[in-house]
Design an enzyme around this catalytic site. Structure first.
Site, PDB file in Angstrom:
ATOM      1  N   GLY A 200       0.843  -1.201   0.000  1.00  0.00           N
ATOM      2  CA  GLY A 200       0.000   0.000   0.000  1.00  0.00           C
ATOM      3  C   GLY A 200       0.866   1.235   0.000  1.00  0.00           C
ATOM      4  O   GLY A 200       2.070   1.161   0.265  1.00  0.00           O
ATOM      5  N   GLY A 202       2.445   4.712   1.296  1.00  0.00           N
ATOM      6  CA  GLY A 202       2.869   5.166   2.609  1.00  0.00           C
ATOM      7  C   GLY A 202       1.884   6.125   3.245  1.00  0.00           C
ATOM      8  O   GLY A 202       1.554   6.006   4.425  1.00  0.00           O
ATOM      9  N   VAL A 205      -1.650   3.502   3.841  1.00  0.00           N
ATOM     10  CA  VAL A 205      -1.496   2.373   4.774  1.00  0.00           C
ATOM     11  C   VAL A 205      -0.458   2.691   5.849  1.00  0.00           C
ATOM     12  O   VAL A 205      -0.674   2.454   7.042  1.00  0.00           O
ATOM     13  CB  VAL A 205      -1.118   1.092   3.999  1.00  0.00           C
ATOM     14  CG1 VAL A 205      -0.775  -0.037   4.956  1.00  0.00           C
ATOM     15  CG2 VAL A 205      -2.269   0.676   3.090  1.00  0.00           C
ATOM     16  N   GLY A 206       0.673   3.268   5.422  1.00  0.00           N
ATOM     17  CA  GLY A 206       1.725   3.606   6.394  1.00  0.00           C
ATOM     18  C   GLY A 206       1.206   4.583   7.433  1.00  0.00           C
ATOM     19  O   GLY A 206       1.463   4.446   8.637  1.00  0.00           O
ATOM     20  N   GLU A 244      14.995   3.982  11.577  1.00  0.00           N
ATOM     21  CA  GLU A 244      16.296   3.804  10.913  1.00  0.00           C
ATOM     22  C   GLU A 244      16.253   4.654   9.655  1.00  0.00           C
ATOM     23  O   GLU A 244      15.572   4.303   8.699  1.00  0.00           O
ATOM     24  CB  GLU A 244      16.508   2.333  10.540  1.00  0.00           C
ATOM     25  CG  GLU A 244      16.484   1.372  11.696  1.00  0.00           C
ATOM     26  CD  GLU A 244      17.662   1.533  12.641  1.00  0.00           C
ATOM     27  OE1 GLU A 244      18.593   2.306  12.329  1.00  0.00           O
ATOM     28  OE2 GLU A 244      17.645   0.897  13.697  1.00  0.00           O
ATOM     29  N   CYS A 278      21.732   3.485   2.959  1.00  0.00           N
ATOM     30  CA  CYS A 278      21.837   4.469   4.047  1.00  0.00           C
ATOM     31  C   CYS A 278      23.216   4.420   4.686  1.00  0.00           C
ATOM     32  O   CYS A 278      23.685   5.395   5.238  1.00  0.00           O
ATOM     33  CB  CYS A 278      20.763   4.181   5.082  1.00  0.00           C
ATOM     34  SG  CYS A 278      20.775   2.459   5.595  1.00  0.00           S
TER      35      CYS A 278
HETATM   36  P1  NAD Z   1      10.654   6.425   2.070  1.00  0.00           P
HETATM   37  O1  NAD Z   1      10.870   7.047   3.397  1.00  0.00           O
HETATM   38  O2  NAD Z   1      10.112   7.233   0.964  1.00  0.00           O
HETATM   39  O3  NAD Z   1       9.666   5.177   2.206  1.00  0.00           O
HETATM   40  C1  NAD Z   1       9.898   4.149   3.142  1.00  0.00           C
HETATM   41  C2  NAD Z   1       8.583   3.479   3.471  1.00  0.00           C
HETATM   42  O4  NAD Z   1       7.743   4.436   4.122  1.00  0.00           O
HETATM   43  C3  NAD Z   1       7.804   2.984   2.259  1.00  0.00           C
HETATM   44  O5  NAD Z   1       7.186   1.770   2.577  1.00  0.00           O
HETATM   45  C4  NAD Z   1       6.772   4.078   2.060  1.00  0.00           C
HETATM   46  O6  NAD Z   1       5.605   3.630   1.407  1.00  0.00           O
HETATM   47  C5  NAD Z   1       6.479   4.465   3.503  1.00  0.00           C
HETATM   48  N1  NAD Z   1       5.899   5.800   3.672  1.00  0.00           N
HETATM   49  C6  NAD Z   1       5.960   6.868   2.839  1.00  0.00           C
HETATM   50  N2  NAD Z   1       5.264   7.910   3.350  1.00  0.00           N
HETATM   51  C7  NAD Z   1       4.747   7.495   4.528  1.00  0.00           C
HETATM   52  C8  NAD Z   1       3.942   8.118   5.546  1.00  0.00           C
HETATM   53  N3  NAD Z   1       3.518   9.386   5.418  1.00  0.00           N
HETATM   54  N4  NAD Z   1       3.638   7.397   6.648  1.00  0.00           N
HETATM   55  C9  NAD Z   1       4.071   6.136   6.802  1.00  0.00           C
HETATM   56  N5  NAD Z   1       4.808   5.486   5.868  1.00  0.00           N
HETATM   57  C10 NAD Z   1       5.156   6.154   4.749  1.00  0.00           C
HETATM   58  O7  NAD Z   1      12.053   5.783   1.709  1.00  0.00           O
HETATM   59  P2  NAD Z   1      12.453   4.986   0.406  1.00  0.00           P
HETATM   60  O8  NAD Z   1      12.555   5.980  -0.704  1.00  0.00           O
HETATM   61  O9  NAD Z   1      11.583   3.797   0.232  1.00  0.00           O
HETATM   62  O10 NAD Z   1      13.921   4.474   0.841  1.00  0.00           O
HETATM   63  C11 NAD Z   1      15.047   5.283   0.786  1.00  0.00           C
HETATM   64  C12 NAD Z   1      15.332   5.927   2.128  1.00  0.00           C
HETATM   65  O11 NAD Z   1      15.438   4.926   3.136  1.00  0.00           O
HETATM   66  C13 NAD Z   1      16.668   6.652   2.171  1.00  0.00           C
HETATM   67  O12 NAD Z   1      16.530   7.918   2.771  1.00  0.00           O
HETATM   68  C14 NAD Z   1      17.554   5.770   3.036  1.00  0.00           C
HETATM   69  O13 NAD Z   1      18.578   6.399   3.710  1.00  0.00           O
HETATM   70  C15 NAD Z   1      16.577   5.164   3.950  1.00  0.00           C
HETATM   71  N6  NAD Z   1      17.112   3.898   4.487  1.00  0.00           N
HETATM   72  C16 NAD Z   1      17.513   3.839   5.784  1.00  0.00           C
HETATM   73  C17 NAD Z   1      18.060   2.676   6.292  1.00  0.00           C
HETATM   74  C18 NAD Z   1      18.524   2.559   7.718  1.00  0.00           C
HETATM   75  O14 NAD Z   1      18.573   1.442   8.218  1.00  0.00           O
HETATM   76  N7  NAD Z   1      18.864   3.623   8.410  1.00  0.00           N
HETATM   77  C19 NAD Z   1      18.172   1.573   5.468  1.00  0.00           C
HETATM   78  C20 NAD Z   1      17.760   1.666   4.156  1.00  0.00           C
HETATM   79  C21 NAD Z   1      17.202   2.839   3.681  1.00  0.00           C
END
Ligand code: NAD
Length: 471
Positions: A200, A202, A205-206, A244, A278
């Site tokens: 779903g 973000g 569903v998020g 994270e 990350c």
């Molecule tokens: P993102 O933050 O856009 O999305 C991550 C997840 O959050 C997805 O499932 C998305 O659908 C959901 N999401 C989006 N908006 C939301 C909301 N308003 N409420 C709840 N959930 C929501 O990140 P991305 O583009 O999928 O991944 C890249 C990012 O992830 C980079 O910034 C990277 O640094 C970070 N990352 C961090 C780690 C760590 O362990 N620190 C590891 C991998 C990636």
């Protein structure tokens, strides 16, 4: 074409009530390879209700029962390593150098957590109090696309060890990988409702998972911006939140480093997972007096980092996951030049010979000032900045001058000195001379890289509430 039209609630693959569809792409060819039907708010609520029904019985299971479940989950995922690898290559474009580690690691995260659980004290005597570690309640996991399978398995493993039930919302861009992984997890035969997995958006569903009063804990991996939003949504009901988030890791070459040895490792840390990591060491810190030598060597070494599709076993850097991510990385490459940084190698556009697919040239800037945006913001692609420093103190001050603090790298020959320097870095992890990943050690960040820690005992603690019973 793969059409993913099921989500997983209460032990069953069901059609979501949400009817919105999203396209899935192969980033190596840009072709559409499938669609995913996305869950809506009502589906999220059903998944939460299922996890809530399963919680009372599951939270009372014994250590031995949970260890058995973790072993079954490991076996079920390990049985389909090749299918999972193929899906990750197709849908994400991950090079074999990454999948060879990432998928077996994802399977083994269940066994690692089983070993943590084996030694975990659920009851401790503290003075006159008997302290009982109790699972905090139904958990929600929200995960990104850059290592979809590994994030799901590590969060699920911890929830199972804690005795928590969970609702997992992976990235909507990873639906093919999620479908195969869910089939594996289903095969492990856990009690219904213990884990529920729904695709779903973000913000639909998020957001529901971050707000819902029946969710006690959210474990999130993703961008710092979304982490902030989740924290706000979770505040009303005081959820326990583990975040994270992003990173801008310093990759420090010390003045005593043997350049014949370290340069390849410096680039491997910078370009890990095609730069979509990350933990990437994206700021290469170099002593002034060795700068010229390092630049020559980086330029030479980068030629060995082949860019290509995952079908090419020699490719070390794959495509960016999406058009949006490709455009974002390109815009940072342009920004670097505008800010006055100089291109050592790479630059805008695709690498020669790759005219389709979201491939980016591995790019290194030098003459970078740590205040430039390319040095402060997470680019999430194969774009590195070389920053020169005078002495050890200046190296540490540049390394710590960042909004992030997830993973730092030190390269040198004096082991005792590097331990001392590591003590002064504001970073959740410090990796010395390319040491391998340690799954038992805590993982997480200082500052805007997140809140809390995952993995090992620290990760398990974060799913629990300590309760002191004083007689
Ligand atoms: P993102 O933050 O856009 O999305 C991550 C997840 O959050 C997805 O499932 C998305 O659908 C959901 N999401 C989006 N908006 C939301 C909301 N308003 N409420 C709840 N959930 C929501 O990140 P991305 O583009 O999928 O991944 C890249 C990012 O992830 C980079 O910034 C990277 O640094 C970070 N990352 C961090 C780690 C760590 O362990 N620190 C590891 C991998 C990636």
């Amino acid at each position: 074409m793969r059409n993913i039209d099921k989500i997983y609630i209460e032990g069953q693959f069901v059609t979501p009530k949400g009817a919105e569809m999203a396209d899935l792409h192969n980033p190596s060819t840009e072709e559409k390879i499938g669609t995913v039907r996305l869950a809506g708010v009502e589906d999220a609520q059903e998944a939460i209700a299922a996890a809530k029904r399963a919680f009372p019985a599951f939270s009372r299971t014994s250590k031995a029962e949970r260890i058995d479940m973790l072993q079954r989950l490991n076996a079920a995922v390990a049985a389909r390593v090749s299918d999972l690898t193929e899906a990750m290559a197709l849908e994400y474009g991950a090079p074999q150098t990454f999948t060879r580690f990432a998928i077996p690691h994802a399977a083994s995260s269940f066994l690692t957590m089983a070993s943590v659980l084996e030694d975990y004290e659920f009851e401790r005597q503290m003075g006159q109090a008997r302290v009982v570690m109790q699972p905090s309640g139904v958990a929600a996991a929200i995960t990104p696309w850059n290592s979809n399978i590994g994030f799901i398995t590590s969060k699920l493993a911890t929830a199972i060890a804690a005795g928590s039930t969970i609702v997992i919302k992976p990235s909507e861009m990873s639906a093919i990988q999620t479908q195969i992984l869910t089939e594996c997890l289903h095969d492990a035969g856990l009690p219904k409702g213990v884990f529920n997995i729904i695709n779903g958006y973000g913000n639909v569903v998020g957001a529901e998972l971050s707000r819902h009063p029946d969710i006690a804990k959210v474990t999130f991996t993703g961008s710092t911006a979304v982490g902030r939003e989740i924290l706000r949504n979770a505040a009303d009901t005081f959820k326990r939140v583990t975040l994270e988030l992003g990173g801008k890791g310093p990759n420090i070459i010390l003045d005593d480093a043997d350049l014949d040895v370290v340069i390849a490792g410096v680039l491997r840390m910078g370009f890990i997972n095609s730069g979509q990591a990350c933990i990437a060491g994206t700021r290469i810190l170099v002593p002034n007096h060795r700068l010229d030598d390092v630049l020559v060597r980086l330029k030479k070494e980068i030629e060995t980092f082949k860019v290509g599709a995952p079908s090419d076993p020699d490719a070390m850097i794959g495509p960016m996951v999406s058009r949006k991510q490709y455009d974002r990385v390109q815009s940072y490459i342009e920004l670097g030049t505008q800010e006055g940084a100089r291109l050592l190698t790479g630059g805008p556009g695709r690498p020669a010979g790759l005219d389709r697919g979201w491939f980016t040239k591995p790019t290194i800037f030098f003459g970078v000032d740590n205040q430039m945006r390319i040095a402060r913001e997470e680019i999430f692609g194969p774009v590195l900045s070389v920053i020169a420093y005078g002495d050890e103190d200046e190296a540490l001050s540049i390394a710590n001058d960042t909004p992030y603090g997830l993973q730092a790298y030190l390269h040198g020959t004096d082991a005792a000195r590097m331990q001392r320097l590591a003590d002064r870095l504001d970073s959740g992890r410090v990796v010395i001379n390319g040491a391998p990943h340690e799954p038992l050690a805590p993982f997480g960040g200082f500052k805007q890289s997140g809140i809390g820690r995952e993995y090992g005992v620290f990760g398990l603690d974060a799913f629990m509430e300590p309760k002191a019973i004083i007689a």
